[in-house]
Scaffold this motif. Sequence first.
Motif, PDB file in Angstrom:
ATOM      1  N   LEU A   1      11.458  10.243   6.985  1.00 54.87           N
ATOM      2  CA  LEU A   1      10.560   8.838   6.954  1.00 54.87           C
ATOM      3  C   LEU A   1      10.667   8.224   5.642  1.00 54.87           C
ATOM      4  O   LEU A   1      10.169   7.204   5.240  1.00 54.87           O
ATOM      5  N   MET A   2      11.592   8.887   5.005  1.00 53.08           N
ATOM      6  CA  MET A   2      12.008   8.053   3.490  1.00 53.08           C
ATOM      7  C   MET A   2      12.353   6.787   3.725  1.00 53.08           C
ATOM      8  O   MET A   2      13.314   6.413   4.624  1.00 53.08           O
ATOM      9  N   VAL A   3      11.843   5.727   3.041  1.00 53.39           N
ATOM     10  CA  VAL A   3      12.008   4.366   3.327  1.00 53.39           C
ATOM     11  C   VAL A   3      11.504   4.057   4.850  1.00 53.39           C
ATOM     12  O   VAL A   3      12.183   3.931   5.625  1.00 53.39           O
ATOM     13  N   GLN A   4      10.299   3.659   4.951  1.00 52.72           N
ATOM     14  CA  GLN A   4       9.525   3.676   6.006  1.00 52.72           C
ATOM     15  C   GLN A   4       9.747   2.413   6.880  1.00 52.72           C
ATOM     16  O   GLN A   4       9.894   2.293   8.137  1.00 52.72           O
ATOM     17  N   THR A   5       9.893   1.237   6.344  1.00 52.78           N
ATOM     18  CA  THR A   5      10.104  -0.064   6.999  1.00 52.78           C
ATOM     19  C   THR A   5      11.484  -0.655   6.848  1.00 52.78           C
ATOM     20  O   THR A   5      12.081  -0.455   5.448  1.00 52.78           O
ATOM     21  N   ILE A   6      11.568  -1.752   7.650  1.00 49.35           N
ATOM     22  CA  ILE A   6      12.828  -2.665   7.459  1.00 49.35           C
ATOM     23  C   ILE A   6      12.737  -3.485   5.935  1.00 49.35           C
ATOM     24  O   ILE A   6      13.930  -3.423   5.437  1.00 49.35           O
TER      25      ILE A   6
END
Length: 104
Positions: A79-84
Amino acid sequence: MSVGAWISYLEEIQSVRRHTNSMLDTSRSLNPPIVVHCSAGVGRTGVVILTELMVSCVEHNEKVDVPMMLARLRQQRMLMVQTISQYKFVYQVLIQFLKNSRLI
């Protein structure tokens, strides 16, 4: 946070590294790790790690491959860097860094 403020933050991290390295015995390993951690340790933390890695690639004339590097980070911590929006922010930081460096 704005892109400019983020680049300043990355510069501050580099300053801490330089200071830490200057305090170390030169016979020992240089570049001790800097610890960064957000609440879950993946979203904002991932952005810090990924942007720092990509800027380092630019500075050392290495291939800049954000998707590949993110995949490697996610092999180590899901989940590293979770969002767009966080992912886009990494690119915005890189573009601004390149502009500031007069590379584009």
